[in-house]
Motif scaffolding. Sequence first.
Motif, PDB file in Angstrom:
ATOM      1  N   VAL A 126      -7.917   7.090  12.828  1.00  0.00           N
ATOM      2  CA  VAL A 126      -8.191   5.687  12.573  1.00  0.00           C
ATOM      3  C   VAL A 126      -7.346   5.251  11.374  1.00  0.00           C
ATOM      4  O   VAL A 126      -7.240   5.966  10.378  1.00  0.00           O
ATOM      5  CB  VAL A 126      -9.695   5.461  12.295  1.00  0.00           C
ATOM      6  N   THR A 127      -6.728   4.099  11.501  1.00  0.00           N
ATOM      7  CA  THR A 127      -5.859   3.570  10.450  1.00  0.00           C
ATOM      8  C   THR A 127      -6.657   2.628   9.550  1.00  0.00           C
ATOM      9  O   THR A 127      -7.297   1.689  10.045  1.00  0.00           O
ATOM     10  CB  THR A 127      -4.662   2.831  11.058  1.00  0.00           C
ATOM     11  N   ILE A 128      -6.608   2.898   8.264  1.00  0.00           N
ATOM     12  CA  ILE A 128      -7.338   2.091   7.280  1.00  0.00           C
ATOM     13  C   ILE A 128      -6.337   1.514   6.297  1.00  0.00           C
ATOM     14  O   ILE A 128      -5.536   2.245   5.695  1.00  0.00           O
ATOM     15  CB  ILE A 128      -8.384   2.935   6.528  1.00  0.00           C
ATOM     16  N   ARG A 129      -6.365   0.202   6.155  1.00  0.00           N
ATOM     17  CA  ARG A 129      -5.562  -0.474   5.147  1.00  0.00           C
ATOM     18  C   ARG A 129      -6.383  -0.531   3.867  1.00  0.00           C
ATOM     19  O   ARG A 129      -7.511  -1.020   3.858  1.00  0.00           O
ATOM     20  CB  ARG A 129      -5.165  -1.865   5.606  1.00  0.00           C
ATOM     21  N   LEU A 130      -5.813   0.001   2.788  1.00  0.00           N
ATOM     22  CA  LEU A 130      -6.554   0.177   1.546  1.00  0.00           C
ATOM     23  C   LEU A 130      -5.890  -0.611   0.432  1.00  0.00           C
ATOM     24  O   LEU A 130      -4.688  -0.470   0.177  1.00  0.00           O
ATOM     25  CB  LEU A 130      -6.612   1.662   1.177  1.00  0.00           C
ATOM     26  N   GLY A 131      -6.668  -1.470  -0.218  1.00  0.00           N
ATOM     27  CA  GLY A 131      -6.222  -2.210  -1.398  1.00  0.00           C
ATOM     28  C   GLY A 131      -6.938  -1.706  -2.634  1.00  0.00           C
ATOM     29  O   GLY A 131      -8.145  -1.428  -2.604  1.00  0.00           O
ATOM     30  N   LYS A 156      -9.923  12.123  10.828  1.00  0.00           N
ATOM     31  CA  LYS A 156      -8.488  12.018  10.574  1.00  0.00           C
ATOM     32  C   LYS A 156      -8.166  10.557  10.317  1.00  0.00           C
ATOM     33  O   LYS A 156      -8.258   9.718  11.212  1.00  0.00           O
ATOM     34  CB  LYS A 156      -7.687  12.550  11.762  1.00  0.00           C
ATOM     35  N   ILE A 157      -7.799  10.270   9.073  1.00  0.00           N
ATOM     36  CA  ILE A 157      -7.599   8.890   8.632  1.00  0.00           C
ATOM     37  C   ILE A 157      -6.162   8.724   8.156  1.00  0.00           C
ATOM     38  O   ILE A 157      -5.657   9.525   7.364  1.00  0.00           O
ATOM     39  CB  ILE A 157      -8.580   8.526   7.505  1.00  0.00           C
ATOM     40  N   THR A 158      -5.538   7.684   8.647  1.00  0.00           N
ATOM     41  CA  THR A 158      -4.204   7.289   8.210  1.00  0.00           C
ATOM     42  C   THR A 158      -4.330   6.073   7.314  1.00  0.00           C
ATOM     43  O   THR A 158      -4.955   5.078   7.692  1.00  0.00           O
ATOM     44  CB  THR A 158      -3.307   6.971   9.414  1.00  0.00           C
ATOM     45  N   LEU A 159      -3.768   6.166   6.127  1.00  0.00           N
ATOM     46  CA  LEU A 159      -3.895   5.101   5.141  1.00  0.00           C
ATOM     47  C   LEU A 159      -2.638   4.251   5.094  1.00  0.00           C
ATOM     48  O   LEU A 159      -1.525   4.757   5.224  1.00  0.00           O
ATOM     49  CB  LEU A 159      -4.175   5.679   3.752  1.00  0.00           C
ATOM     50  N   GLU A 160      -2.836   2.951   4.895  1.00  0.00           N
ATOM     51  CA  GLU A 160      -1.752   2.003   4.662  1.00  0.00           C
ATOM     52  C   GLU A 160      -2.100   1.190   3.422  1.00  0.00           C
ATOM     53  O   GLU A 160      -3.253   0.795   3.235  1.00  0.00           O
ATOM     54  CB  GLU A 160      -1.545   1.078   5.866  1.00  0.00           C
ATOM     55  N   GLN A 161      -1.133   0.937   2.603  1.00  0.00           N
ATOM     56  CA  GLN A 161      -1.354   0.236   1.340  1.00  0.00           C
ATOM     57  C   GLN A 161      -1.370  -1.271   1.543  1.00  0.00           C
ATOM     58  O   GLN A 161      -0.515  -1.827   2.238  1.00  0.00           O
ATOM     59  CB  GLN A 161      -0.266   0.619   0.349  1.00  0.00           C
ATOM     60  N   ILE A 162      -2.353  -1.930   0.944  1.00  0.00           N
ATOM     61  CA  ILE A 162      -2.428  -3.394   0.926  1.00  0.00           C
ATOM     62  C   ILE A 162      -1.838  -3.868  -0.394  1.00  0.00           C
ATOM     63  O   ILE A 162      -2.274  -3.453  -1.471  1.00  0.00           O
ATOM     64  CB  ILE A 162      -3.879  -3.892   1.076  1.00  0.00           C
ATOM     65  N   SER A 163      -0.849  -4.722  -0.338  1.00  0.00           N
ATOM     66  CA  SER A 163      -0.219  -5.225  -1.554  1.00  0.00           C
ATOM     67  C   SER A 163      -1.149  -6.199  -2.271  1.00  0.00           C
ATOM     68  O   SER A 163      -2.081  -6.755  -1.681  1.00  0.00           O
ATOM     69  CB  SER A 163       1.101  -5.918  -1.224  1.00  0.00           C
ATOM     70  N   HIS A 164      -0.862  -6.415  -3.555  1.00  0.00           N
ATOM     71  CA  HIS A 164      -1.694  -7.319  -4.349  1.00  0.00           C
ATOM     72  C   HIS A 164      -1.551  -8.770  -3.899  1.00  0.00           C
ATOM     73  O   HIS A 164      -2.422  -9.597  -4.191  1.00  0.00           O
ATOM     74  CB  HIS A 164      -1.326  -7.193  -5.827  1.00  0.00           C
ATOM     75  N   ALA A 165      -0.464  -9.092  -3.207  1.00  0.00           N
ATOM     76  CA  ALA A 165      -0.255 -10.465  -2.738  1.00  0.00           C
ATOM     77  C   ALA A 165      -0.990 -10.739  -1.438  1.00  0.00           C
ATOM     78  O   ALA A 165      -1.019 -11.884  -0.981  1.00  0.00           O
ATOM     79  CB  ALA A 165       1.238 -10.724  -2.558  1.00  0.00           C
ATOM     80  N   ASP A 166      -1.585  -9.721  -0.824  1.00  0.00           N
ATOM     81  CA  ASP A 166      -2.294  -9.915   0.435  1.00  0.00           C
ATOM     82  C   ASP A 166      -3.528 -10.783   0.214  1.00  0.00           C
ATOM     83  O   ASP A 166      -4.173 -10.732  -0.842  1.00  0.00           O
ATOM     84  CB  ASP A 166      -2.686  -8.554   1.021  1.00  0.00           C
TER      85      ASP A 166
END
Length: 607
Positions: free
Chosen positions: A229-234, A357-367
């Motif tokens: 599962v893909t999780i976008r993390l800020g 099993k987790i895939t992380l994606e970075q959330i930018s501060h401008a999001d």
Amino acid sequence: MDWLRLLFCAVLVQLCAAGNETRSTFTYEMVAKCKEHICKHGYKYETFYKIDAEDREHVISDASVALEMHIAILAANNGHILLSTKANPTVTDPVYEIVVGGGSNKFTELRRNLRRNGKISKPTVGILSAIEFRPFFIRITTDGAVQFGKEGEEPLLDYRDNNHLAIRYFSFAAWNGVEAKFCYDCPPKGTNSSTTNSEAVDPLMSNADKLKAALLQDRAPHLPPASPVTIRLGFKITSLKYSPFTSKMVTGVAIVASWVDDSMAWNPDKFNNITKLTFSDGQIWRPTFFLFNSEDQGSVDIDNPGPITMVNSGEATYYFQTHLTSWCFNYAKTTNNWPHDDYHCSIVIAPWEPHEKITLEQISHADEKMAIFAESNKVIPNEWSIEWKQGVVEPSAWHTIFTANDNDTNQSDRFLVNIALRRRATAFNVVFYTPLLVLVLFVLMSFWSEPLQMSRVWFYAGSTVVICVGLCYVDYLVPIHTVPTILVLYITVMGGVLLALLLQVLLMTPTAERLCQTHSVQSLLRSSMFRILFFLPPVKSAENYDRINEAYSGEEDEVTPPRNGNIPEMETETPTPSERDEVAAALDWFLFLVYSLVIAVMLAMHF
């Protein structure tokens, strides 16, 4: 006296036996004849039960009794019973609310409205128990008498209501943090049939509640929606505190996690144009994280967890705040430039469940998802100025860094935050550097004062005492995992002062005077290069060449008479410096030069 003792014990035994006979007990055989309701969500009436009026008429033989209930309560305190004419009453609707063991199991009260309008109250310390059921009865007569009490005893509460209510519904509740278990529709003592027969009323559900019930049906809340599962993390730092004494960093962070669950998507056209739902923690799956370099190995504690928001596309968003306590130390260096010290720390956040099993994606501060933290979570300034960078570390890269760990079990990404700390040392500069610079200045100035004087000896001794006293207390302020260079500065200055003190005292001894009169010292003092280098005056000629600066002993010159014989001529004689004085002057100039260079170089290296 013995017979009085025996008589007292006999009376006490009889009283205890009588108490045990009159005490109402509620066994598990009686519980099996009742229905059960459990309250876990605090002071909230969630489920209402409707009383079957026709069935009640066949059971109750006394025509003067409008309602009779037999219940049992298992709770530490605050068992709440609500009797009303309709389901889900409001605060303005007339009801009977009975609070059993309120105020930490100290009183019992009858109210005429929800949470207010108390009519009668009695102190009942210990009326409820967290380890055994306590049976009670409720009786309402046709003439308006509302009675509540322990089973088999006289009523504790007996209130006459001239405008009595026709009760058709009842419900139960507890208190925040209290779990209570209620047994209802119980038969009276000595019988097998209950005086009430009730059924649960379907709760009033909005369109959103119906949609949530449909989505949550037959769903395991602890399983992730997919693998992987893909999780976008800020990630945002809201506060930071570092202790060099314990090498621990406490970081306040605000985190937003977003993921997509296709199985939770819905068509808004089929559900009254509902496009967003909120779920409480535990209703659906959410990711759980832990801090890799934490002082403990538990999952991340969440401060004031909020709801999980989900839109109709199946995208879920979870906002939370927490405080991370992590280790931060570096033993590679043996010294530090405290109080201008800086540290490079890391925060490694990893998924808690190893099977996920987790895939992380970075959330930018401008999001736009990070906009919620723009104003409400500003970074609190303190003694540390911080700069930080964040990124995602894939499992393959992580395995090359930490080869000793069990990297085959957890195949999820890690979220890495590198933080650079630098102390704002304005106050420390005033406290620590001002005395040091003043002391250095006075020590250097002392080399230009008159040598071989006791005043200079006392100055050096006083400076040594002041530095020693300061070093005795500085360990409470200075971290000592590595040696601060400011301590090296203070110790160097103290060593220089002690050396100057020792040389000054030695030059004042008769041994030093005899040493200065030796042939080798005399030859050195006659050297013109030596005298120019150490700013000594030119040497004077003397008939005795074994000594320098000796007064001339030739024939007396012809004396010129004064112009005015009535006024005697004033003659002044300049004292001639001895060899020891010249050695002391040369040594002062040498020490001044050496001390200035050493202290300048050490200050430059420190800053």
